[in-house]
Motif scaffolding. Structure first.
Motif, PDB file in Angstrom:
ATOM      1  N   UNK A  14      -1.777   2.049   1.574  1.00 10.57           N
ATOM      2  CA  UNK A  14      -2.109   2.156   3.013  1.00 10.57           C
ATOM      3  C   UNK A  14      -3.345   1.362   3.442  1.00 10.57           C
ATOM      4  N   UNK A  15      -4.482   1.473   2.722  1.00 14.05           N
ATOM      5  CA  UNK A  15      -5.654   0.701   3.185  1.00 14.05           C
ATOM      6  C   UNK A  15      -5.392  -0.802   3.214  1.00 14.05           C
ATOM      7  N   UNK A  16      -4.630  -1.301   2.238  1.00 15.35           N
ATOM      8  CA  UNK A  16      -4.321  -2.739   2.222  1.00 15.35           C
ATOM      9  C   UNK A  16      -3.449  -3.085   3.424  1.00 15.35           C
ATOM     10  N   UNK A  17      -2.465  -2.235   3.688  1.00 14.78           N
ATOM     11  CA  UNK A  17      -1.537  -2.513   4.793  1.00 14.78           C
ATOM     12  C   UNK A  17      -2.266  -2.480   6.134  1.00 14.78           C
ATOM     13  N   UNK A  18      -3.099  -1.455   6.311  1.00 14.95           N
ATOM     14  CA  UNK A  18      -3.740  -1.302   7.628  1.00 14.95           C
ATOM     15  C   UNK A  18      -4.799  -2.376   7.865  1.00 14.95           C
ATOM     16  N   UNK A  19      -5.556  -2.728   6.809  1.00 17.90           N
ATOM     17  CA  UNK A  19      -6.552  -3.791   7.044  1.00 17.90           C
ATOM     18  C   UNK A  19      -5.837  -5.120   7.279  1.00 17.90           C
ATOM     19  N   UNK A  20      -4.703  -5.313   6.604  1.00 17.07           N
ATOM     20  CA  UNK A  20      -3.920  -6.536   6.841  1.00 17.07           C
ATOM     21  C   UNK A  20      -3.382  -6.572   8.267  1.00 17.07           C
ATOM     22  N   UNK A  21      -2.898  -5.440   8.742  1.00 19.26           N
ATOM     23  CA  UNK A  21      -2.378  -5.397  10.123  1.00 19.26           C
ATOM     24  C   UNK A  21      -3.476  -5.725  11.122  1.00 19.26           C
ATOM     25  N   UNK A  58      -2.205   8.103  11.304  1.00 22.76           N
ATOM     26  CA  UNK A  58      -2.148   8.279   9.852  1.00 22.76           C
ATOM     27  C   UNK A  58      -3.336   9.051   9.304  1.00 22.76           C
ATOM     28  N   UNK A  59      -4.379   9.199  10.121  1.00 22.98           N
ATOM     29  CA  UNK A  59      -5.597   9.836   9.599  1.00 22.98           C
ATOM     30  C   UNK A  59      -5.348  11.296   9.199  1.00 22.98           C
ATOM     31  N   UNK A  60      -4.285  11.871   9.710  1.00 23.13           N
ATOM     32  CA  UNK A  60      -3.987  13.283   9.394  1.00 23.13           C
ATOM     33  C   UNK A  60      -3.028  13.420   8.205  1.00 23.13           C
ATOM     34  N   UNK A  61      -2.593  12.299   7.635  1.00 27.02           N
ATOM     35  CA  UNK A  61      -1.499  12.368   6.669  1.00 27.02           C
ATOM     36  C   UNK A  61      -1.975  12.080   5.252  1.00 27.02           C
ATOM     37  N   UNK A  62      -2.658  13.006   4.655  1.00 27.50           N
ATOM     38  CA  UNK A  62      -3.219  12.752   3.326  1.00 27.50           C
ATOM     39  C   UNK A  62      -2.128  12.573   2.267  1.00 27.50           C
TER      40      UNK A  62
END
Ligand code: M6R
Length: 610
Positions: A14-21, A58-62
């Motif tokens: 997720x962090x890779x995907x979101x920073x890429x987006x 997504x912040x709520x979806x651990x």
């Protein structure tokens, strides 16, 4: 248009995907989504609006945080409005397939009808959901084979990334007419539609060719073509830094890119001026002395800002080299069946190297047997690769939708091209050396305009409340007027048109009144007196006139109502500092109006649809 990021490796995806987006948001920003593999299924989350909306969701979806495989997308709407339903990824009905897509599936209606008849239900209006269901319908336990079979049925363009629940860790990506780059990391691969999304992680990249399909699991790669077996694609090194794609303390990317212009232009001309021969090198053009001597015509194609730069090229090539030159809107070139000879050089200009209309013009010119060259900023882009005679701009990544440093670098390279052609014909060495010095002086001329940023911001305050404006110029300043108007309209939403100064009285002058200002390029040189006459005509209709004037030109300063000074230089180089003055003017008007400067409404950075 649109941006794709995908990840397979050992880290949380997720962090890779979101920073890429976030990095790709300039390509499209009306909705965004991700799909990540979980032990039981593939979870898809989508949000209308910017990537930050998706991040909030997504912040709520651990439970998704441990997933190490996923695909993500930021959208610029083509089929169906920007809604959550139409956002990517789309799921393929029965077999747990998720897919993101850039491009357009042209036969989507026929495929949709067929899939509906087979029992598929559609949740969106997109062509992408058609592709997701098509892959699903052909899936028999091997995602690569299903994607190959599906892509053989589709007409149109695509860059895709897909995953299947039954094949954890595996991504299948493919391209035809829409770029896909694979970033090669330690035990991981980061896929993106643009290298700016991967440079944070790796500089080793493989650019897929059209009809390539890659199966990825961590760092394991198998690349084949849609029609044959495994192929080898060499990795190359991305040579620009992650910092180059950050805002670097500026309020907007546009301002940063405006201020980067002295350096960007220096990079464009570095090593390309021949002080011995008084010429330009431009070895990428790959033209033999005989081909140069026999050059019959230079046809320049591009869109938007790139086309405006092309017009400067047209003037310079005819002016200095005495070679016939024409600039044409790229889409028109493709469809009007132009006459092209083998001794014509077609120069395709594109910042992104992915503009669909320009790419189509390139292909048309290649089919017609012309010499075809690309003047492109984005390394590894489709136009750069397909033209083979590429001259890269080296202006660095341009993130803001409004093109700035690409234009001034394009003009600088076009002037060098004109010099090279001129020296192969009638220009003397002495005249060539003079032009070398003029081109070399451009970065410093630009800096002198940038130093007036605060003063230009003050001038902008007087032009905020208008709803309409005209830009006028003659000769080399005519393309500057077109570019100035384009910049103002796209970022400030003020209706603006660029005209040849002489053309105003053939119709547009009917619209002049006190509420319609005129921005006049009154640079000192041939045509100035006539333009000052046109200025008087505008003032007689109550229009306020802002003049771009040569530093210290008292006559021009006394004529106009407001002015911005640009340094004294020949008109073919004055194009660049004058354009920079108009970039800053537009920027400050848009800023003062509170417009979303880097991502104006309805636009995208790279226009990969016709
Ligand atoms: O990437 P390209 O240079 O091929 O793009 C062409 C146009 O879409 C582009 O210049 C557009 O006009 C800009 N938004 C203008 O600022």
């Amino acid at each position: 248009m649109c941006g794709i990021v995908a990840y397979s490796g050992s880290r949380p995806a997720l962090p890779v995907l979101l920073s890429g987006l976030k990095r790709l948001e300039y390509r499209g920003y009306d909705s965004a989504g991700v799909a990540v593999a979980t032990p039981t299924d593939i979870t898809i989350r989508k949000a209308k609006g910017k990537v930050s909306e998706l991040v909030n969701l997504l912040s709520e979806e651990s439970s998704l945080e441990s997933s190490t495989t996923g695909i993500a997308h930021t959208r610029w709407a083509t089929h169906g409005p920007p809604t959550q339903e139409n956002a990517h990824p789309h799921a393929g009905g029965k077999n747990g397939i998720a897919l993101v897509h850039n491009g357009i599936i042209e036969n989507h209606r026929a495929l949709r009808d067929k899939l509906k008849a087979d029992g598929y239900t559609f949740l969106s209006e997109t062509d992408t959901e058609v592709l997701a269901h098509l892959v699903d319908s052909l899936y028999q336990g091997n995602l690569t084979e299903a994607v190959i079979a599906a892509l053989k049925e589709v007409e149109g363009t695509f860059g895709i990334a897909a995953m299947a629940h039954a094949e954890p860790g595996t991504l299948v990506v493919a391209r035809r007419g829409s770029p896909i780059v694979l970033g090669l990391g330690e035990k991981e691969t980061i896929v993106a539609s643009d290298a700016s999304a991967i440079i944070k992680h790796t500089r080793q990249a493989i650019y897929l060719d059209d009809n390539d399909i890659a199966t990825i699991n961590g760092s394991d790669l198998d690349i084949r073509t849609l029609d044959s077996g495994t192929v080898t694609r060499e990795a190359s090194e991305i040579d620009w830094s992650s910092d180059a794609a950050e805002k670097g303390g500026y309020e907007h990317y546009m301002l940063k890119e405006i201020f980067e212009q002295p350096e960007a232009i220096s990079n464009s001309i570095r090593g390309r001026l021949d002080h011995e021969r008084g010429s330009a090198l431009l070895s990428g053009l790959n033209l033999t002395p005989r081909e140069l001597a026999e050059l019959h015509r230079v046809l320049i194609v591009g869109c938007g800002t790139s086309m405006n730069a092309g017009l400067v090229g047209e003037y310079a090539v005819e002016d200095f080299a005495g070679v016939l030159a024409e600039v044409e809107q790229a889409a028109e070139f493709r469809y009007r069946n132009p006459i092209v000879n083998p001794s014509d050089l077609v120069v395709a200009i594109s910042q992104s190297g992915e503009t669909a209309d320009t790419l189509a013009a390139v292909r048309e010119a290649i089919d017609k047997g012309a010499l075809v060259s690309g003047l492109v900023n984005t390394v590894g882009s489709t136009i750069a690769r397909e033209t083979g005679r590429g001259v890269y701009l080296h202006a660095g990544p341009e993130i803001s939708v409004a093109s700035t440093k690409a234009f001034t670098s394009q003009v600088s390279v076009l002037l060098m091209m004109a010099l090279k052609f001129a020296r192969s014909r009638r220009m003397s060495r002495e005249a060539g050396l003079q032009m070398v010095r003029e081109i070399e002086a451009i970065p410093a001329l630009v800096q002198q305009v940038l130093d007036q940023n605060d003063a230009i911001a003050k001038v902008a305050e007087r032009y905020l409340d208008q709803t309409s404006a005209f830009f006028i110029g003659r000769g080399y300043m005519y393309p500057v007027a077109l570019e100035g108007a384009l910049k103002l309209k796209e970022i400030s939403y003020i209706h603006a048109e660029g005209y040849h100064a002489a053309e105003l009285k053939h119709g547009p002058i009917a619209l002049l009144e006190a509420s319609v200002p005129v921005i006049a390029l009154c640079n000192d040189g041939p045509g100035k007196d006539k333009t000052l006459g046109n200025v008087a005509e505008c003032q007689a209709r109550d229009s306020r006139v802002l003049g771009i004037v040569t530093k210290g030109d008292r006559e021009a300063i006394a004529t106009v109502d407001d002015f911005i000074e640009v340094p004294a230089c020949p008109l073919h180089t004055a194009v660049v500092p004058s354009t920079v003055a108009l970039q800053l003017l537009s920027y400050h008007i848009a800023r003062l109006k509170g417009c979303p400067i880097d991502q104006p409404r309805n636009l995208a950075k790279s226009v990969t649809v016709e």
